[in-house]
Scaffold this motif. Structure first.
Motif, PDB file in Angstrom:
ATOM      1  N   HIS A   1       6.414  -6.788   8.611  1.00 16.16           N
ATOM      2  CA  HIS A   1       6.086  -6.195   7.314  1.00 16.16           C
ATOM      3  C   HIS A   1       6.970  -4.983   7.044  1.00 16.16           C
ATOM      4  O   HIS A   1       7.388  -4.286   7.966  1.00 16.16           O
TER       5      HIS A   1
ATOM      6  N   ASP B   1       0.851  -1.182   0.000  1.00 15.01           N
ATOM      7  CA  ASP B   1       0.000   0.000   0.000  1.00 15.01           C
ATOM      8  C   ASP B   1       0.888   1.234   0.000  1.00 15.01           C
ATOM      9  O   ASP B   1       1.924   1.268   0.671  1.00 15.01           O
TER      10      ASP B   1
ATOM     11  N   TRP C   1       4.910  -2.120  12.396  1.00 14.44           N
ATOM     12  CA  TRP C   1       5.110  -2.886  11.168  1.00 14.44           C
ATOM     13  C   TRP C   1       6.313  -3.823  11.336  1.00 14.44           C
ATOM     14  O   TRP C   1       6.273  -4.957  10.879  1.00 14.44           O
TER      15      TRP C   1
ATOM     16  N   ARG D   1      -2.771  -1.666   8.302  1.00 14.78           N
ATOM     17  CA  ARG D   1      -1.984  -2.629   9.089  1.00 14.78           C
ATOM     18  C   ARG D   1      -2.180  -4.049   8.567  1.00 14.78           C
ATOM     19  O   ARG D   1      -3.257  -4.423   8.125  1.00 14.78           O
ATOM     20  N   GLY D   2      -1.108  -4.820   8.623  1.00 17.38           N
ATOM     21  CA  GLY D   2      -1.166  -6.210   8.198  1.00 17.38           C
ATOM     22  C   GLY D   2      -0.564  -6.455   6.829  1.00 17.38           C
ATOM     23  O   GLY D   2      -0.569  -7.579   6.333  1.00 17.38           O
ATOM     24  N   ALA D   3      -0.045  -5.404   6.207  1.00 13.37           N
ATOM     25  CA  ALA D   3       0.571  -5.523   4.889  1.00 13.37           C
ATOM     26  C   ALA D   3       1.709  -4.505   4.791  1.00 13.37           C
ATOM     27  O   ALA D   3       1.729  -3.526   5.538  1.00 13.37           O
TER      28      ALA D   3
ATOM     29  N   THR E   1       7.364  -5.142  14.142  1.00 10.63           N
ATOM     30  CA  THR E   1       6.908  -6.215  15.022  1.00 10.63           C
ATOM     31  C   THR E   1       6.084  -7.239  14.247  1.00 10.63           C
ATOM     32  O   THR E   1       6.196  -8.442  14.478  1.00 10.63           O
ATOM     33  N   ASP E   2       5.281  -6.759  13.313  1.00 10.74           N
ATOM     34  CA  ASP E   2       4.437  -7.636  12.489  1.00 10.74           C
ATOM     35  C   ASP E   2       5.217  -8.330  11.374  1.00 10.74           C
ATOM     36  O   ASP E   2       4.676  -9.207  10.691  1.00 10.74           O
TER      37      ASP E   2
ATOM     38  N   LYS F   1      -3.721   2.927  10.465  1.00 10.83           N
ATOM     39  CA  LYS F   1      -4.302   1.749  11.118  1.00 10.83           C
ATOM     40  C   LYS F   1      -5.032   0.858  10.114  1.00 10.83           C
ATOM     41  O   LYS F   1      -4.979  -0.362  10.205  1.00 10.83           O
TER      42      LYS F   1
END
Length: 91
Positions: free
Chosen positions: A61, A3, A56, A27-29, A58-59, A24
């Protein structure tokens, strides 16, 4: 897919709620923030971006702030300039 969010020209306290909501939602990508249109950034929006970069990471990404030359001085004054990759300052 990465994104890309183009940041507004003025990242002041009035822009903080919208910035937080937009980030927010992504988040996740992997995420790229394009600061090419930004002319200034205040402490609140800078902190939102720094916190998002940490989240990000931590995730697991990618999170990149690009074309941030126009807000580099503001980030330097806030003590946050070193939080972002110089390689992406103008690209």
């Amino acid at each position: 897919m990465i994104d890309v969010i183009t940041l507004p020209d003025k990242l002041d306290s009035g822009a903080a709620a919208g910035l937080l909501s937009t980030i927010k939602a992504a988040r996740g990508a992997p995420l790229t923030l394009d600061a090419s249109e930004s002319k200034s950034i205040g402490a609140i929006c800078a902190q939102i971006i720094v916190a998002a970069r940490s989240a990000w990471a931590t995730d697991g990404h990618a999170f990149v702030l690009t074309r941030w030359a126009s807000i580099a001085d503001d980030l330097r004054l806030l003590g946050l300039h070193d939080q972002f990759d110089e390689a992406n300052i103008s690209s």
